[in-house]
Structures are given as C-alpha cells and as structure tokens.
Design an enzyme around this catalytic site. Sequence first.
Site, PDB file in Angstrom:
ATOM      1  N   ILE A 174      -6.970   2.634  -5.651  1.00  0.00           N
ATOM      2  CA  ILE A 174      -7.174   1.647  -4.588  1.00  0.00           C
ATOM      3  C   ILE A 174      -6.276   0.443  -4.847  1.00  0.00           C
ATOM      4  O   ILE A 174      -6.375  -0.195  -5.902  1.00  0.00           O
ATOM      5  CB  ILE A 174      -8.639   1.187  -4.518  1.00  0.00           C
TER       6      ILE A 174
ATOM      7  N   ASN B  24      -4.815  -0.276   0.537  1.00  0.00           N
ATOM      8  CA  ASN B  24      -5.592  -1.327   1.181  1.00  0.00           C
ATOM      9  C   ASN B  24      -4.892  -2.689   1.140  1.00  0.00           C
ATOM     10  O   ASN B  24      -5.035  -3.492   2.057  1.00  0.00           O
ATOM     11  CB  ASN B  24      -6.958  -1.417   0.494  1.00  0.00           C
TER      12      ASN B  24
ATOM     13  N   TYR C 143       3.648  -8.971  10.624  1.00  0.00           N
ATOM     14  CA  TYR C 143       2.428  -8.188  10.415  1.00  0.00           C
ATOM     15  C   TYR C 143       2.344  -7.023  11.402  1.00  0.00           C
ATOM     16  O   TYR C 143       2.084  -5.874  11.026  1.00  0.00           O
ATOM     17  CB  TYR C 143       1.209  -9.091  10.544  1.00  0.00           C
TER      18      TYR C 143
ATOM     19  N   LYS D 280       2.639  -3.004  10.282  1.00  0.00           N
ATOM     20  CA  LYS D 280       1.508  -2.126  10.567  1.00  0.00           C
ATOM     21  C   LYS D 280       1.895  -1.011  11.543  1.00  0.00           C
ATOM     22  O   LYS D 280       1.440   0.127  11.406  1.00  0.00           O
ATOM     23  CB  LYS D 280       0.323  -2.935  11.117  1.00  0.00           C
TER      24      LYS D 280
ATOM     25  N   THR E 280     -13.000 -11.743   5.269  1.00  0.00           N
ATOM     26  CA  THR E 280     -12.244 -11.687   4.029  1.00  0.00           C
ATOM     27  C   THR E 280     -11.313 -12.893   3.919  1.00  0.00           C
ATOM     28  O   THR E 280     -11.229 -13.728   4.827  1.00  0.00           O
ATOM     29  CB  THR E 280     -11.388 -10.412   3.963  1.00  0.00           C
TER      30      THR E 280
END
Length: 252
Positions: A6, A87, A154, A158, A191
Amino acid sequence: MNYAIITGASKGLGETLARRFLDEGVSVVGISRSINKQLLTYSESTEASFYSYSCDLSAVDELEDTCDQIKTLVFKKDTEKVYLINNAATVNPIDVSANHTREAIEKHVNLNLTAPMFTTSRLLHDAKKYQTKVILANISSGAAQRSTYGWSLYGATKAAINRYTETVALEVDELDEQHKIILFDPSIMDTSMQRDIRSTSKAQFKDVDQFKEYKQENALRSPETVGNVLVDLLLDEQALINGHYYSIHDFV
C-alpha cells in the site's frame, strides 16, 4: 501467505486499508515518507505482519530501490497472492496552470502517475517470474472525467492513470493471465487532501467554497467507510471484474 503493498499507508485511506488487511490476516507492506508506528503495534494483535518502508514516492530512483527491497520480502515460495493499492497522491499545486513551476509539475506527475505506473510494472514483472497472482487497485478520481479550474495537473494525471490501468487490464486479458487490475474512485473523504483544498483561495480554485460546505455539512465520507468497501471488493476475487472502474457511489 498473502501480502498487501500500500502506498501512502501512514495516514488517511492508506492507514485504514492497512488495518483492515491486517485484520484479514494479510501482511501489509507500507510505502510512505513517514512511518506509522501505531500500525506496527496494531499488527502485533493480528495474525499478520506490518512492514514499513520510508520512501519519497516522487523520487523515482528512491522508489526503485524500495521496490528491490520489497521484492526480496514478498516473493517467496509460500506467497500465493500479492495485492497492490496505489493510494498515494497529491492535489497540489492547486492553481492556474500559468503559475505552475517545473519543480511542482515534476513532483506532482512523479507521485500521481510515474510512481503507480512503475509499481504496477515492477509487481507484474516480478509476479510473472515467481508465478504469483496479483490483485491491483489504482485510485482514481472524478476529476479525471471533467475539467476543474485550478486542478489541471490533478485532472490530467488521474485521467492518465485511468487509461493506463484500463490498458494494463486489457493486456492481462489478452495474455490470459489470472491477475485482476481495477480502478477505484473513493470520491470525497475527510483527509488531509481535503484540508489542502479548503485552504486555497478562489483565485487558485474557484470551487473552494463548495468544498468548505462539504466539511460543514458532514458530507465527507470517513476513510474507514471507503477503506472497508475497497478491501471487501478486493477480497471477493471471483466477483472482481478485471479492468472495471468502481466508484464508492456504487456501494454507499
């Protein structure tokens, strides 16, 4: 024996995923800049182990060295399956493209795109040599599907990871391999990334007020909610569709 690798495992969604895999008896290999000592302590109460590698994922040479070390740890005769969850990511720099510096662009692209590409490639290469099954999830975002003022980097990275993942899954099918490669969109979570978004100005990010409202109205999902959905999905290997784009909206 099974392992879960991870990236960004020290906090947020990554930490939640690590805890859940440990609960399932899957040993976890965390890659992040900081080491989460609480996860090491937590693993002692489970039947699995936690291994932590300190690495700046935006530094490709450093990541390559880390992958070399992980290969020695993970690929053994009794290893049946390896999970990889790419992640780690950043939304910064949040600003109009005219204000992006070369250093900021390079760091962003390395973390959000080069790192998951490289870890995917390395894992599939090593798994082929050791005949180990791979279950892999690259984390996507709704930003990949639309243009958002202030998020040019971003959204671009992505979108690129989406096409990359779909193509890798296509290759797996064509080669008749047993791996499963998916995309997972966690949507908006409570987050540190959301804190970064809320701290920007309207000149940098026109939708900043909307993201402040998400927080005020408790519209942000917890990493625990999202992490449990993703782990449940990955553990149900028979139902998992190779190359599929999964969204948290499909489940909660």
